[in-house]
Design a protein around this motif. Sequence first.
Motif, PDB file in Angstrom:
ATOM      1  N   LYS A 114      40.962  26.893  36.491  1.00 36.84           N
ATOM      2  CA  LYS A 114      41.495  28.066  37.178  1.00 36.84           C
ATOM      3  C   LYS A 114      40.561  29.252  36.947  1.00 36.84           C
ATOM      4  N   ASN A 115      40.560  30.167  37.918  1.00 37.91           N
ATOM      5  CA  ASN A 115      39.854  31.422  37.734  1.00 37.91           C
ATOM      6  C   ASN A 115      40.701  32.352  36.882  1.00 37.91           C
ATOM      7  N   GLY A 116      40.089  32.905  35.850  1.00 32.89           N
ATOM      8  CA  GLY A 116      40.761  33.890  35.034  1.00 32.89           C
ATOM      9  C   GLY A 116      40.485  35.293  35.548  1.00 32.89           C
ATOM     10  N   PRO A 117      40.769  36.302  34.741  1.00 33.57           N
ATOM     11  CA  PRO A 117      40.520  37.683  35.163  1.00 33.57           C
ATOM     12  C   PRO A 117      39.050  37.915  35.504  1.00 33.57           C
ATOM     13  N   ALA A 118      38.828  38.756  36.500  1.00 33.95           N
ATOM     14  CA  ALA A 118      37.468  39.078  36.942  1.00 33.95           C
ATOM     15  C   ALA A 118      37.327  40.585  37.070  1.00 33.95           C
ATOM     16  N   VAL A 119      36.102  41.060  36.975  1.00 31.82           N
ATOM     17  CA  VAL A 119      35.805  42.474  37.170  1.00 31.82           C
ATOM     18  C   VAL A 119      34.437  42.565  37.832  1.00 31.82           C
ATOM     19  N   TYR A 120      34.282  43.514  38.740  1.00 29.82           N
ATOM     20  CA  TYR A 120      32.985  43.677  39.383  1.00 29.82           C
ATOM     21  C   TYR A 120      32.708  45.140  39.669  1.00 29.82           C
ATOM     22  N   ILE A 121      31.435  45.444  39.882  1.00 28.78           N
ATOM     23  CA  ILE A 121      31.026  46.808  40.208  1.00 28.78           C
ATOM     24  C   ILE A 121      31.278  47.033  41.692  1.00 28.78           C
ATOM     25  N   LEU A 122      32.162  47.977  41.977  1.00 26.00           N
ATOM     26  CA  LEU A 122      32.545  48.291  43.350  1.00 26.00           C
ATOM     27  C   LEU A 122      31.790  49.527  43.818  1.00 26.00           C
ATOM     28  N   GLU A 123      31.145  49.423  44.970  1.00 21.39           N
ATOM     29  CA  GLU A 123      30.422  50.550  45.550  1.00 21.39           C
ATOM     30  C   GLU A 123      31.085  50.967  46.862  1.00 21.39           C
ATOM     31  N   THR A 124      31.397  52.263  46.976  1.00 19.04           N
ATOM     32  CA  THR A 124      32.043  52.782  48.182  1.00 19.04           C
ATOM     33  C   THR A 124      31.238  53.959  48.745  1.00 19.04           C
ATOM     34  N   ARG A 125      31.737  54.526  49.842  1.00 14.51           N
ATOM     35  CA  ARG A 125      31.056  55.638  50.518  1.00 14.51           C
ATOM     36  C   ARG A 125      32.013  56.830  50.668  1.00 14.51           C
ATOM     37  N   PRO A 126      32.240  57.601  49.602  1.00 13.73           N
ATOM     38  CA  PRO A 126      33.125  58.766  49.726  1.00 13.73           C
ATOM     39  C   PRO A 126      32.571  59.835  50.661  1.00 13.73           C
TER      40      PRO A 126
ATOM     41  N   ILE B 157      42.285  39.318  40.047  1.00 14.96           N
ATOM     42  CA  ILE B 157      42.480  37.898  39.781  1.00 14.96           C
ATOM     43  C   ILE B 157      42.014  37.166  41.034  1.00 14.96           C
ATOM     44  N   SER B 158      40.901  36.454  40.913  1.00 14.72           N
ATOM     45  CA  SER B 158      40.322  35.757  42.070  1.00 14.72           C
ATOM     46  C   SER B 158      40.845  34.334  42.092  1.00 14.72           C
ATOM     47  N   ASN B 159      41.981  34.128  42.748  1.00 14.59           N
ATOM     48  CA  ASN B 159      42.591  32.802  42.789  1.00 14.59           C
ATOM     49  C   ASN B 159      41.784  31.847  43.647  1.00 14.59           C
ATOM     50  N   ASN B 160      41.672  30.597  43.159  1.00 15.48           N
ATOM     51  CA  ASN B 160      41.015  29.578  43.969  1.00 15.48           C
ATOM     52  C   ASN B 160      41.850  29.272  45.203  1.00 15.48           C
ATOM     53  N   GLN B 161      41.175  29.030  46.327  1.00 13.61           N
ATOM     54  CA  GLN B 161      41.868  28.641  47.541  1.00 13.61           C
ATOM     55  C   GLN B 161      42.083  27.130  47.599  1.00 13.61           C
ATOM     56  N   SER B 162      41.632  26.435  46.565  1.00 13.53           N
ATOM     57  CA  SER B 162      41.845  24.999  46.467  1.00 13.53           C
ATOM     58  C   SER B 162      42.085  24.662  45.003  1.00 13.53           C
ATOM     59  N   LEU B 163      42.716  23.536  44.754  1.00 11.39           N
ATOM     60  CA  LEU B 163      42.932  23.085  43.391  1.00 11.39           C
ATOM     61  C   LEU B 163      41.715  22.300  42.918  1.00 11.39           C
TER      62      LEU B 163
ATOM     63  N   SER C 211      35.143  25.788  40.713  1.00 11.67           N
ATOM     64  CA  SER C 211      35.665  27.043  41.238  1.00 11.67           C
ATOM     65  C   SER C 211      34.856  27.458  42.458  1.00 11.67           C
ATOM     66  N   PHE C 212      35.507  28.220  43.341  1.00  5.29           N
ATOM     67  CA  PHE C 212      34.820  28.832  44.471  1.00  5.29           C
ATOM     68  C   PHE C 212      35.313  30.271  44.596  1.00  5.29           C
ATOM     69  N   ILE C 213      34.387  31.215  44.627  1.00  6.60           N
ATOM     70  CA  ILE C 213      34.704  32.638  44.738  1.00  6.60           C
ATOM     71  C   ILE C 213      34.111  33.141  46.044  1.00  6.60           C
ATOM     72  N   GLU C 214      34.973  33.543  46.972  1.00  8.25           N
ATOM     73  CA  GLU C 214      34.507  33.929  48.303  1.00  8.25           C
ATOM     74  C   GLU C 214      33.830  35.297  48.282  1.00  8.25           C
ATOM     75  N   ASP C 215      32.784  35.415  49.061  1.00  2.00           N
ATOM     76  CA  ASP C 215      32.069  36.682  49.241  1.00  2.00           C
ATOM     77  C   ASP C 215      32.800  37.476  50.319  1.00  2.00           C
ATOM     78  N   ASP C 216      33.405  38.599  49.922  1.00  2.00           N
ATOM     79  CA  ASP C 216      34.146  39.436  50.861  1.00  2.00           C
ATOM     80  C   ASP C 216      33.366  40.693  51.258  1.00  2.00           C
ATOM     81  N   GLY C 217      32.074  40.718  50.925  1.00  2.00           N
ATOM     82  CA  GLY C 217      31.262  41.887  51.240  1.00  2.00           C
ATOM     83  C   GLY C 217      31.347  42.977  50.196  1.00  2.00           C
TER      84      GLY C 217
ATOM     85  N   LEU D 172      36.133  31.787  33.391  1.00  5.61           N
ATOM     86  CA  LEU D 172      36.507  30.473  33.913  1.00  5.61           C
ATOM     87  C   LEU D 172      37.360  29.744  32.885  1.00  5.61           C
ATOM     88  N   LYS D 173      38.545  29.282  33.317  1.00  5.45           N
ATOM     89  CA  LYS D 173      39.486  28.613  32.425  1.00  5.45           C
ATOM     90  C   LYS D 173      39.460  27.103  32.672  1.00  5.45           C
TER      91      LYS D 173
END
Length: 353
Positions: A172-184, A214-220, A238-244, A255-256
């Motif tokens: 299973k995917n455990g907790p995740a954290v990433y650097i988020l970039e936005t355009r204020p 929490i990046s849940n897997n879309q498949s087992l 595991s598979f982690i989708e790229d959402d841009g 990763l658990k």
Amino acid sequence: MFKRLIYLFLVLPMACIDPYQVQVPEGEQLLTVEGMIHSGPGPHAITLTRSATYGSIFEGLVRPETGATVVVRDNEGVVTFLAESAEARGSYFTPSGFRAQVGKSYTLQIQTSDGKVYTSFPEQVESVPEISAVSLQTLTIPVEGQEIPRSGIQLIAEIDDPADQDNFYFWKNGPAVYILETRPDLFTIRPSDANPNRTPAPKPCCVVCFRNEISNNQSLFVSNDDNFNGLTTRIPVSFIEDDGLRFVNRYRIDLKQYSISADAYRFLRLVKQQAEISGSIFDPPPATIRGNLISLDNPDEVVLGYFIAAGETSRRVYISKDDLTFKQNKAIIPDDCREISGASVDPPSDWGN
């Protein structure tokens, strides 16, 4: 003849048709149990819901089962009470210091607010090997009618499987954290009655945040060691989708890896197979998959889900934007990154670990 036709057309709308009342019996609302306890740090969650079967006017509606008494009992008679969350109704959590112990077996017992009693069969906690290494692979998935495919990162774990036991694995995917970039600087005020046009209103801060998810897997992802017992193997876990957003900069995930019982493995494998049915006319119809829970009041009652007790190990994985061989177009969020759910300008205290 023409006059007769006109008369006929005038009479037809006045004809009455009594509606046929179809009496559809309301379907039984089934108790669904989801969650596990394991040898890793807690708290561990058990979620109880009620879902209606076909024929119910509430078909498709899932409601939390609140006010239940939920306990876990080990084979030595030690009882641990789970407390219902005030924020997530229907979810029950172990005390923060609770950990399942390898070699012990555990039984889940539930008494609902209306007095009905349910129990699981005992589940034994097995030892689990460490994840020796994790490698990354970019995957692309063609989408019909779209020029740009879906894509993401597949994690591939390397494990040294013990030769002295039959192992059944679940990831299973455990907790995740990433650097988020936005355009204020692109922020605009939404239209209103007083101001029907969007008005540019650039914000001075903030461009970069750290976002938790929490990046849940879309498949087992499950496997047994029939083909690699006692060997070192590499297997997709595991598979982690790229959402841009996730891989614009740096991404971290825990990763658990769980060692589960043979019965739990068979249950999850059936769920996986049913979830991946392609939908052709030759596919078998979906079926109710019985788990390891029963009603003590009515043995014929169907209880959905499975109570899992497992050994756990985890490995922290960092993914850089340069690790991807294909990336989605960068998603633009025209706002202060602190306005995004789960985001903060302060990095986690263990960000470099």
